[in-house]
Scaffold this active site. Sequence first.
Site, mmCIF file in Angstrom:
data_model
loop_
_atom_site.group_PDB
_atom_site.id
_atom_site.type_symbol
_atom_site.label_atom_id
_atom_site.label_comp_id
_atom_site.label_asym_id
_atom_site.label_seq_id
_atom_site.Cartn_x
_atom_site.Cartn_y
_atom_site.Cartn_z
ATOM 1 N N GLU A 1 40.018 42.344 36.165
ATOM 2 C CA GLU A 1 41.408 41.725 36.263
ATOM 3 C C GLU A 1 41.834 41.536 37.563
ATOM 4 O O GLU A 1 42.357 41.865 37.916
ATOM 5 C CB GLU A 1 42.623 42.303 35.802
ATOM 6 N N GLU B 1 43.380 51.134 32.648
ATOM 7 C CA GLU B 1 44.664 51.182 33.860
ATOM 8 C C GLU B 1 45.012 52.490 32.679
ATOM 9 O O GLU B 1 46.597 52.960 32.741
ATOM 10 C CB GLU B 1 45.883 50.106 32.980
HETATM 11 O O1 AHR Z 1 45.786 41.165 31.482
HETATM 12 C C1 AHR Z 1 47.402 41.066 31.324
HETATM 13 C C2 AHR Z 1 47.510 43.270 31.250
HETATM 14 O O2 AHR Z 1 47.741 43.197 32.697
HETATM 15 C C3 AHR Z 1 46.458 43.922 30.555
HETATM 16 O O3 AHR Z 1 46.197 43.933 29.105
HETATM 17 C C4 AHR Z 1 46.867 44.790 31.366
HETATM 18 O O4 AHR Z 1 45.307 45.684 31.725
HETATM 19 C C5 AHR Z 1 46.344 44.313 32.713
HETATM 20 O O5 AHR Z 1 48.259 45.531 32.875
#
Ligand code: AHR
Length: 540
Positions: free
Chosen positions: A339, A204
């Site tokens: 994710e 990110e």
């Molecule tokens: O999964 C939780 C968080 O969500 C992670 O650390 C991040 O990459 C995302 O914003």
Amino acid sequence: MAGAMLAFSGAKVWAKDADARIEVLLDEPLGEISPNIYGQFTEHIGGVIYDGVWVGEGSKIPNDHGIRSQLVAMMKQIHVPVIRWPGGCFADSYDWKDGIGEPSKRPRRTNFWEVDRDAVRLHEKGLQIFESNAFGTNEFVRFCRLTEAQPYLAANLRSLSALDFDRWVEYCNSPAGSTTLAELRANAGYPEPFNVRYWGVGNESWGCGGNFTPEQYASEFRRYTDWIPSYGIDLQLIGSGPNGNDIDWTHRFFEQIYSGHTYNNPSFTGWSVHHYASNLSRGKTTDWIAAKGDALQFDSVDWYELLRECNRIEQIIQDQWSVMGQYDTHHRVKLVVDEYGPWYREGTELDPTHIFGQQVTVRDALATALTLDTFNRNPEKVRMATCAQLINNLNALFLAHEEHFIATPNFHVFAMYAAHQGGQALRTEFSAPDVQYTRDDKPARFWGLNGSASRKGEIVTLTIVNPGLSRTMETQIALRGSTIARVSGTVLASSDMHAHNSFDQPNAVMPATLPVALGGGLINVSIPPASVARLDVFLG
Ligand code: AHR
């Protein structure tokens, strides 16, 4: 649909009174489903590593060198192919050198999540969030070996140098006896290289990973990834992609990488995408906290809203792929959805230390299933995915605290879908009436049935989601291009949309046998409301 009569594939005829029909087209393969889309994500946050994966070597909880044995055994059941670690946002604060060497001598650090709003309640209870570094690279690689998964490491691009990235690759992959770092590895009991193939280059990077512009990130990406040592390993470098479906981030990054001073590193093969269903406010707010829904308190409109938000992954895949193709015209770079899942407000975590811990209901199981079906239907675009996160976190497959351990409905979805791994995806047509409901006084719809199919040898796996809360779908299924010898079915369903497993009731949501019948060359099956179904169809 009811009342319609349609002839196809020679003698087979659809029934007049079926609600839905599905046609699996054996002669229209879409590509091989990468096993890696069934991956998992583990971050040093809340109860994921400590209390989840790692219980410590001296623990009374059964463990293998500190790693929770029950977790390992259940991960093997679902053939987890790849595990992402150590973050997430934590990755861009992590110094891998803190986590190697003699465990008792490792430094204690402040964990990245210490400043998170969710952590405030821990301070109020007098607890602090420290990183013990008991679980580092060696322990993670051991975890991967125990579970027979490939490691996918996320490198720190925000607060460590490019040289540190080189050195982490060297620690993991330099041949036995070759470098000082290989000797350090050997001292820890690992003379042979770890041979880590998958490397995330930041996380990110538009946010917690450095707050870069796409141009700045592209420039850092070049610097961190050019000429990293490979030791003959086919490294796969994964760039930090957009926030949700941010087209601008992808356009501008790819433009910088592919135009003018072209970047020609063949190891750049992955573009990460994160998609959380976090805004369930139906357009009323974009406030990060206020927009969230609740994991357990929801009504039928919230049910569909969550599924609708998760279902956006299909559009994200198409949009991102199309932008990438404008620059990477041969599509060397594939999507890595590392994710994904629902993200609810705090309050259902099983222990106060479990930051982002949440309960997982049958609603989340459907959300996970429709996401995996979407990956299955796009095998040439999506090459890897890791669910956020494995245990004691957002879309968890497992919940654990001390000696207590349970599988959530998500685990059962992964178990049901494991048969798709490495299969040949098949184009499959679903025809079913939409679900209709009222959303903020206006009529709303959501698809009535969807899913995916794949073939391995003479077995076709067909997975189906019925999102409707009240309607059993009397469904007929045809396989075009072969005859059916036999078929069996499994279903995950509950008459209670809030159903979930708990330490007291670990088996409240469990798969059951789904009756299926063969007749006139077609499969007849009643797909219950709010369910995920899997059919194993044996050809011949
Ligand atoms: O999964 C939780 C968080 O969500 C992670 O650390 C991040 O990459 C995302 O914003």
